[in-house]
Motif scaffolding. Sequence first.
Motif, short mmCIF file in Angstrom:
data_model
loop_
_atom_site.label_atom_id
_atom_site.label_comp_id
_atom_site.label_asym_id
_atom_site.label_seq_id
_atom_site.Cartn_x
_atom_site.Cartn_y
_atom_site.Cartn_z
N UNK A 15 0.83 -1.20 0.00
CA UNK A 15 0.00 0.00 0.00
C UNK A 15 0.87 1.25 0.00
N UNK A 16 1.93 1.24 0.79
CA UNK A 16 2.82 2.40 0.83
C UNK A 16 3.51 2.66 -0.50
N UNK A 17 3.87 1.58 -1.20
CA UNK A 17 4.53 1.74 -2.49
C UNK A 17 3.57 2.20 -3.58
N UNK A 18 2.32 1.76 -3.50
CA UNK A 18 1.36 2.08 -4.56
C UNK A 18 0.64 3.40 -4.33
N UNK A 19 0.66 3.91 -3.11
CA UNK A 19 -0.10 5.13 -2.82
C UNK A 19 0.34 6.32 -3.67
N UNK A 20 1.65 6.63 -3.80
CA UNK A 20 2.03 7.78 -4.64
C UNK A 20 1.57 7.64 -6.08
N UNK A 21 1.72 6.45 -6.66
CA UNK A 21 1.29 6.24 -8.04
C UNK A 21 -0.23 6.36 -8.17
N UNK A 22 -0.94 5.77 -7.21
CA UNK A 22 -2.41 5.85 -7.24
C UNK A 22 -2.88 7.29 -7.11
N UNK A 23 -2.22 8.06 -6.23
CA UNK A 23 -2.59 9.47 -6.07
C UNK A 23 -2.32 10.26 -7.34
N UNK A 24 -1.19 9.98 -7.98
CA UNK A 24 -0.83 10.68 -9.23
C UNK A 24 -1.84 10.36 -10.33
N UNK A 25 -2.15 9.08 -10.51
CA UNK A 25 -3.11 8.69 -11.54
C UNK A 25 -4.50 9.24 -11.24
N UNK A 26 -4.87 9.22 -9.97
CA UNK A 26 -6.18 9.73 -9.60
C UNK A 26 -6.31 11.22 -9.88
#
Length: 285
Positions: A15-26
């Motif tokens: 979750x910590x690794x994917x959060x920045x990418x998910x926030x950017x895409x969102x």
Amino acid sequence: MSGPRRRAPRWLVATGLLTPTAAWLGLFFLAPVALVVEYSFATRDTGLDKVVLPWTAQAYLTALNPDFLPIFVRTISYAICTTLACLVLGLPLAWFIARHGGRYRNALLAAVMVPFWSSYLARIYAWKTLLDDDGLVNKLLGGIGLGREGGFLLTDGAVVLGLTYGFLPFMILPLYVACERFDHRLVEASYDLGHGPVSTLRRVVLPGIAPGVLAGSLLVLVPSAGDFVTPKLLGGVDQSTFGSVIDDQFRGGNNWPLGSAMAVVLLVLVIVVVVLRGRRGEDVL
């Protein structure tokens, strides 16, 4: 002595690794797409020359009008022809670099990337000059009797040529990676078992580099389907694509609901093509 260090749960690390990418895409992908979808259900107030939001599907009814069907077909045809042309041109070059590049491999890959170092718009304008009536291409072909009155602008071939030129590196790079990882001893084994070049290409090489073919095809198909610069500069009214029509609605037409509805329809269409290609691409190869 201190006890053994406790590790964080895997789900927490993921979750910590994917959060920045998910926030950017969102923020920069999903939010703009959601805004386009919202505008596609809006209504254009012609009196006030603005967009209002009594929700309606009128823009989709207009976008799905049969009058736009030829533009749909032309857009997908251009994208498919561009993808096939890039595959035919890119595969031999990628194979040569991967197998025979040697110490010049990096230089050859850099040469493939050279077009990206200049403006895409400037390169398409250069093709516009080359394909014009008094351009270099028409003069050279005219010398051997293959010239064309008025040049090669405003033709389907000019649009496909421009798209192929613009997106060819997107095909070459994935193909190169696949060709480099391919076990070239399989080719020699195929020849030893009596297969010819065509049979070896179809039965051994293409299945072996299928991931690169699929990746390159998607990287070319998707942007070429939405490109509007090339059809506008190298084509004419008869070469209009859905991308160019969408551009007209947002700029000259000032009809954002219709442009947004067309963009959503094109997005759905591309997603369907990508899904079908992803499921059946390797089987076709």
